[in-house]
Design a protein around this motif. Structure first.
Motif, PDB file in Angstrom:
ATOM      1  N   ARG A   1      28.819 -24.365 -37.556  1.00  0.00           N
ATOM      2  CA  ARG A   1      27.677 -24.327 -38.461  1.00  0.00           C
ATOM      3  C   ARG A   1      28.207 -24.253 -39.883  1.00  0.00           C
ATOM      4  NH1 ARG A   1      23.603 -21.360 -35.476  1.00  0.00           N
ATOM      5  NH2 ARG A   1      23.459 -22.559 -33.577  1.00  0.00           N
TER       6      ARG A   1
ATOM      7  N   PHE B   1      28.660 -25.525 -24.009  1.00  0.00           N
ATOM      8  CA  PHE B   1      29.504 -24.774 -24.948  1.00  0.00           C
ATOM      9  C   PHE B   1      29.840 -23.409 -24.350  1.00  0.00           C
ATOM     10  CE2 PHE B   1      24.967 -24.580 -26.263  1.00  0.00           C
ATOM     11  CZ  PHE B   1      24.700 -23.276 -25.891  1.00  0.00           C
TER      12      PHE B   1
ATOM     13  N   ASP C   1      14.000 -25.328 -33.572  1.00  0.00           N
ATOM     14  CA  ASP C   1      15.398 -25.711 -33.485  1.00  0.00           C
ATOM     15  C   ASP C   1      15.568 -27.236 -33.434  1.00  0.00           C
ATOM     16  OD1 ASP C   1      18.089 -25.342 -33.234  1.00  0.00           O
ATOM     17  OD2 ASP C   1      18.029 -25.050 -31.055  1.00  0.00           O
TER      18      ASP C   1
ATOM     19  N   LYS D   1      13.316 -24.844 -23.524  1.00  0.00           N
ATOM     20  CA  LYS D   1      14.758 -24.610 -23.476  1.00  0.00           C
ATOM     21  C   LYS D   1      15.156 -23.920 -22.176  1.00  0.00           C
ATOM     22  CE  LYS D   1      18.231 -24.409 -26.354  1.00  0.00           C
ATOM     23  NZ  LYS D   1      18.503 -24.677 -27.760  1.00  0.00           N
TER      24      LYS D   1
ATOM     25  N   TRP E   1      17.501 -25.042 -19.010  1.00  0.00           N
ATOM     26  CA  TRP E   1      18.685 -24.315 -18.556  1.00  0.00           C
ATOM     27  C   TRP E   1      18.560 -23.824 -17.114  1.00  0.00           C
ATOM     28  CZ3 TRP E   1      19.267 -20.676 -23.440  1.00  0.00           C
ATOM     29  CH2 TRP E   1      20.051 -21.329 -24.407  1.00  0.00           C
TER      30      TRP E   1
ATOM     31  N   GLN F   1      28.178 -12.956 -28.170  1.00  0.00           N
ATOM     32  CA  GLN F   1      27.219 -13.157 -27.077  1.00  0.00           C
ATOM     33  C   GLN F   1      27.748 -12.544 -25.786  1.00  0.00           C
ATOM     34  OE1 GLN F   1      26.956 -17.456 -27.499  1.00  0.00           O
ATOM     35  NE2 GLN F   1      24.749 -17.340 -27.873  1.00  0.00           N
TER      36      GLN F   1
ATOM     37  N   ASP G   1      21.438 -12.471 -36.548  1.00  0.00           N
ATOM     38  CA  ASP G   1      20.904 -13.328 -37.591  1.00  0.00           C
ATOM     39  C   ASP G   1      20.282 -14.583 -36.975  1.00  0.00           C
ATOM     40  OD1 ASP G   1      20.292 -14.214 -40.083  1.00  0.00           O
ATOM     41  OD2 ASP G   1      22.318 -14.040 -40.885  1.00  0.00           O
TER      42      ASP G   1
ATOM     43  N   SER H   1      21.953 -17.101 -34.248  1.00  0.00           N
ATOM     44  CA  SER H   1      23.153 -16.508 -33.658  1.00  0.00           C
ATOM     45  C   SER H   1      23.181 -16.669 -32.140  1.00  0.00           C
ATOM     46  CB  SER H   1      23.262 -15.034 -34.046  1.00  0.00           C
ATOM     47  OG  SER H   1      22.144 -14.317 -33.587  1.00  0.00           O
TER      48      SER H   1
ATOM     49  N   LYS I   1      20.553 -15.698 -29.662  1.00  0.00           N
ATOM     50  CA  LYS I   1      19.998 -14.595 -28.879  1.00  0.00           C
ATOM     51  C   LYS I   1      19.303 -15.086 -27.608  1.00  0.00           C
ATOM     52  CE  LYS I   1      17.583 -13.117 -32.429  1.00  0.00           C
ATOM     53  NZ  LYS I   1      18.111 -13.957 -33.515  1.00  0.00           N
TER      54      LYS I   1
ATOM     55  N   PRO J   1      30.184 -21.627 -33.366  1.00  0.00           N
ATOM     56  CA  PRO J   1      31.053 -22.381 -34.270  1.00  0.00           C
ATOM     57  C   PRO J   1      30.395 -23.680 -34.731  1.00  0.00           C
ATOM     58  CG  PRO J   1      31.829 -22.538 -31.996  1.00  0.00           C
ATOM     59  CD  PRO J   1      30.718 -21.537 -32.014  1.00  0.00           C
TER      60      PRO J   1
ATOM     61  N   LEU K   1      30.204 -19.229 -24.505  1.00  0.00           N
ATOM     62  CA  LEU K   1      29.540 -18.154 -25.242  1.00  0.00           C
ATOM     63  C   LEU K   1      30.430 -17.718 -26.400  1.00  0.00           C
ATOM     64  CD1 LEU K   1      28.180 -15.658 -22.541  1.00  0.00           C
ATOM     65  CD2 LEU K   1      27.204 -17.792 -23.348  1.00  0.00           C
ATOM     66  N   THR K   2      29.806 -17.281 -27.461  1.00  0.00           N
ATOM     67  CA  THR K   2      30.624 -16.676 -28.520  1.00  0.00           C
ATOM     68  C   THR K   2      31.068 -15.296 -28.042  1.00  0.00           C
ATOM     69  OG1 THR K   2      28.745 -15.608 -29.592  1.00  0.00           O
ATOM     70  CG2 THR K   2      29.277 -17.840 -30.314  1.00  0.00           C
TER      71      THR K   2
HETATM   72  P1  ADP Z   1      18.406 -17.163 -32.451  1.00  0.00           P
HETATM   73  O1  ADP Z   1      19.398 -16.068 -32.373  1.00  0.00           O
HETATM   74  O2  ADP Z   1      17.975 -17.432 -33.850  1.00  0.00           O
HETATM   75  O3  ADP Z   1      17.266 -16.988 -31.500  1.00  0.00           O
HETATM   76  P2  ADP Z   1      18.957 -19.416 -30.766  1.00  0.00           P
HETATM   77  O4  ADP Z   1      19.084 -18.646 -29.525  1.00  0.00           O
HETATM   78  O5  ADP Z   1      17.714 -20.169 -30.991  1.00  0.00           O
HETATM   79  O6  ADP Z   1      19.206 -18.462 -32.013  1.00  0.00           O
HETATM   80  O7  ADP Z   1      20.212 -20.361 -30.872  1.00  0.00           O
HETATM   81  C1  ADP Z   1      20.340 -21.297 -31.903  1.00  0.00           C
HETATM   82  C2  ADP Z   1      21.009 -22.555 -31.405  1.00  0.00           C
HETATM   83  O8  ADP Z   1      22.372 -22.313 -31.089  1.00  0.00           O
HETATM   84  C3  ADP Z   1      20.390 -23.123 -30.157  1.00  0.00           C
HETATM   85  O9  ADP Z   1      20.330 -24.509 -30.300  1.00  0.00           O
HETATM   86  C4  ADP Z   1      21.355 -22.724 -29.062  1.00  0.00           C
HETATM   87  O10 ADP Z   1      21.305 -23.607 -27.971  1.00  0.00           O
HETATM   88  C5  ADP Z   1      22.675 -22.797 -29.770  1.00  0.00           C
HETATM   89  N1  ADP Z   1      23.717 -21.926 -29.220  1.00  0.00           N
HETATM   90  C6  ADP Z   1      23.543 -20.724 -28.644  1.00  0.00           C
HETATM   91  N2  ADP Z   1      24.716 -20.192 -28.277  1.00  0.00           N
HETATM   92  C7  ADP Z   1      25.666 -21.083 -28.619  1.00  0.00           C
HETATM   93  C8  ADP Z   1      27.093 -21.115 -28.493  1.00  0.00           C
HETATM   94  N3  ADP Z   1      27.765 -20.105 -27.949  1.00  0.00           N
HETATM   95  N4  ADP Z   1      27.734 -22.194 -28.963  1.00  0.00           N
HETATM   96  C9  ADP Z   1      27.058 -23.210 -29.536  1.00  0.00           C
HETATM   97  N5  ADP Z   1      25.729 -23.256 -29.675  1.00  0.00           N
HETATM   98  C10 ADP Z   1      25.027 -22.204 -29.225  1.00  0.00           C
END
Ligand code: ADP
Ligand code: MG
Length: 693
Positions: free
Chosen positions: A456, A271, A558, A340, A344, A277, A301, A304, A306, A454, A273-274
């Motif tokens: 969710r 995916f 997760d 995780k 990666w 991010q 949140d 999100s 992180k 996106p 990055l938002t």
């Molecule tokens: P938190 O901010 O609560 O720590 P996480 O890092 O655990 O959140 O991310 C939550 C989930 O979203 C994970 O499964 C992660 O792989 C996924 N994720 C992270 N960034 C994106 C993205 N840009 N697009 C889609 N999914 C994402």
């Protein structure tokens, strides 16, 4: 501070005889309980409220519920014994209206004092009693007709056992007469800020004139109050901004972004990055390139994303030949990170290691050696990472996940590791409201991820009384039969870990019996790491349909296919906790549901919490309301333990002052103004106002 402190520490003038000396010492310790150690502290001990003894109100004009000063003559007094020994005094005011006063505790001298024909000034609330107007235990004093009234409102101070208002008032009066109270800020600046002078403000608050706008004093919006609040906030800002600058003067390895590993990681993801991010990553990339230690708080949140931002920071560090560490507050979370990140990063050739307290000694030794030889590029674990014996060869970056859950000491241990100062990235899913981060977190840089990946769908929350448990059970069964998975969160037992374990096991047994048709698993904090991992793997692989869990799953877990969560005894949990728990569902594209089971009767606070969690999905809004509900003291928890909180300013109500103080602090520091030292000296003295992070 030292001179004033030394002076106020020496015993009183007449401290010759043993008794007064003892008294003098208790007075001192009592004052210390109020944070008063000097005359200057006395001047800054401001009233809670005022009593208006500047005018006498005729009984005919007294409003019910409002305290007033009345004057009347004793007609008659009598000690009655039914139902309890009571002194009842009948008075008459100048208009001929009667008033009865009653005392349940009284001295014989009072009976004599309140003799017929004597005049009394009384302060208190007049209420409608059995005979007519009545006051119970009023403050009173004997007066002659026409005795002068006080010229200013009477301050009522926060005090402590053994220190009377009168005594404290006297001490403050004397301090005010002796102190110069010159201004730390110049007239031009004050004019710009629209604030009155310091002396003028302090005097007004201690001795408000009768014509003062009493409502604005009450509400603490009077300019004099604003000046004092501003000063307090300015002191806080100065202290924290100085700490900020001191850190910027320290040395850390510059770790510029070479874009090879970071780009490779981004490319390997399924995916993009938002936007949020990407922004966070860029800001952090710049920080890391600096030759000064980064201290950045990344807030976002639950869900999100992180972790990915942390991973990007880690590879940037690694690419520069330095090691990175990621510390999480629980094994379960640390392990999730490990799985995780390995997934990666290992394809990119990064060597990731796992270190937790529960590793076997031999495994631990191997992990530690790889870390100290510099072989391990990214070490992931709990606070075991920073315990005795773990030596990093070249630690460049330390990431602390869920930083608010670590104690101060654990975070300090982290800073002390690795010889120099590593860069530090702190992450938190308990969003810190803006005003709070601007005040108590002013020594950090803060970045916010204000966007969710996106796809969710927001979690729907239902509040269900325990009496409707059957409906909930039906719902869980239906959902699991449709191929989804669910969490069943056990009641929280804060008092005892043993009880918590017992409850978890009991809940598990009950749930197993309730759902004989489902495969049910159990995860709790006392399981060994490997056991926990096994359960979580089985849940991920859908072997377990319904997972009974303690709040260990609160952070980071997760499993996108889990779309239903039941939380038992939700009324016992805090808002941040509920929000985090609820964040474990809604991780996939399926509509998710959180059912908060509550038990009657609800306390008012519990009711308020459940209402907030029901009405809000946005963690920042929940945190803001949580802050309103509990005040910053509790909200901040570990971070501020031991550090005094703001006494006068209210960061929610006084946001404009927080902002102004921040700007003025930066200006004064940049201009090397002597106001900085003067101001800190006045407000902080020897007190430690903030914790150096
Ligand atoms: P938190 O901010 O609560 O720590 P996480 O890092 O655990 O959140 O991310 C939550 C989930 O979203 C994970 O499964 C992660 O792989 C996924 N994720 C992270 N960034 C994106 C993205 N840009 N697009 C889609 N999914 C994402
Ligand atoms: Mg996380």
């Amino acid at each position: 501070m030292t001179a004033a402190r030394a002076r106020s520490k020496s015993p009183g003038k007449q401290a010759r005889a043993p008794a007064p000396e003892r008294d003098g010492e208790t007075l001192q310790s009592r004052l210390a309980k109020l944070g008063i150690r000097s005359k200057r502290d006395l001047a800054l001990h401001l009233p809670l409220r005022y009593e208006d003894e500047t005018k006498i109100t005729p009984l005919s004009q007294v409003k019910g519920g409002e305290p007033a000063l009345v004057e009347a003559e004793v007609v008659d007094s009598e000690v009655k014994y039914r139902p309890r020994r009571t002194l009842v005094v009948k008075l008459v005011d100048d208009e001929g209206r009667n008033l009865w006063i009653r005392f349940l505790n009284f001295y014989p001298s009072q009976v004599k004092q309140l003799a017929p024909g004597k005049r009394v000034r009384l302060f208190g609330e007049v209420r409608a009693g059995f005979f007519g107007d009545e006051m119970v235990h009023p403050k009173y004093r004997m007066v002659e007709k026409g005795a002068p009234l006080s010229k200013s409102l009477t301050p009522v101070y926060p005090t402590t056992a053994g220190l009377s208002q009168l005594q404290l008032r006297g001490l403050i009066e004397r301090a005010l007469d002796m102190l110069v109270l010159d201004d730390t800020l110049d007239a031009k600046l004050l004019a710009k800020l629209g604030l009155p002078g310091f002396r003028e403000s302090v005097m007004l608050l201690h001795r408000p004139p009768p014509d003062v706008d009493a409502a604005s004093l009450d509400m603490r919006t009077h300019p004099a109050w604003r000046r004092l609040k501003f000063d307090e906030l300015l002191a806080q800002q100065l202290a924290m901004r100085i700490a900020y600058r001191e850190r910027r003067a320290k040395v850390a390895p510059p770790l510029p972004d070479a874009h090879t590993l970071t780009n490779a990681l981004v490319k390997s993801l399924p995916f993009p990055l938002t936007r949020a991010q990407r922004n966070a990553q860029q800001v952090i990339a710049k920080d890391l390139a600096q030759p000064h230690p980064m201290r950045r708080l990344l807030q976002g949140d639950v869900g999100s994303g992180k972790t990915l931002v942390a991973a990007l920071a880690a590879v940037q560090c690694i690419e520069n030949g330095w090691q990175a560490a990621l510390m999480a507050p629980t094994e379960i979370l640390a392990e999730q990170h490990y799985l995780k990140l390995r997934h990666w990063l290992e394809p990119l050739g990064v060597k990731v290691a796992w270190l937790a307290g529960s590793l076997k000694p031999r495994e631990k030794k191997i992990a530690m050696e790889a870390i100290s030889r510099g072989e391990t590029q990214l070490a992931i674990g709990t606070h075991a990472l920073f315990q005795e014996g773990v030596e990093f060869a070249r630690l460049g970056l330390a990431v602390v996940d869920e930083q608010h859950r670590f104690g101060v000491e654990q975070r300090l241990a982290l800073v002390a590791k690795g010889g120099g100062e590593p860069h530090q990235l702190m992450m938190s899913a308990t969003p810190i409201p803006r005003t709070l981060s601007m005040s108590y977190f002013a020594d950090l840089d803060v970045t916010v991820i204000d966007e969710m990946p996106p796809g969710r769908s927001p979690v729907i929350t239902k509040l269900v009384s325990e009496e409707r448990r059957d409906e909930v059970i039906a719902r869980v069964r239906e959902s699991c039969r449709d191929g989804s998975q669910a969490y069943w969160v056990c009641p929280l037992i804060e008092e005892s870990e043993t009880l918590q374990l017992k409850t978890a096991i009991e809940t598990f047994e009950t749930i197993k019996q309730t759902f004989p048709d489902l495969s049910v698993g159990l995860v709790h904090g006392r399981l060994k790491t490997a056991e926990k991992a096994q359960v979580m793997e089985a849940f991920k692989a859908r072997v377990i349909q319904l997972l009974v869990a303690t709040t260990v799953i609160e952070v980071g877990v997760d499993v996108p296919n889990a779309t239903l969560m039941v939380i038992e005894h939700a009324e016992r949990m805090g808002l941040a906790q509920l929000h985090q728990l609820r964040g474990r569902v809604g991780r996939g594209s399926q509509q998710s549901l959180a059912i908060l089971l509550y038990y009657q009767p609800l306390s008012e606070a519990a009711r308020a919490r459940l209402k907030i969690i029901y009405e809000n999905n946005d963690g920042f809004e929940i945190a803001r309301q949580d802050l309103l509900l509990r005040g910053p003291g509790e909200f901040l928890g570990a971070r501020q333990s031991g550090a005094p909180l703001l006494r006068f300013a209210d960061i929610e109500a006084d946001t404009d002052l927080v902002e102004a103080a921040r700007n003025v602090a930066d200006e004064l520091i940049a201009a090397k103004s002597h106001a900085v030292a003067d101001h800190l000296e006045r407000w902080l003295g020897s007190r430690q106002f903030y914790l150096k992070a």
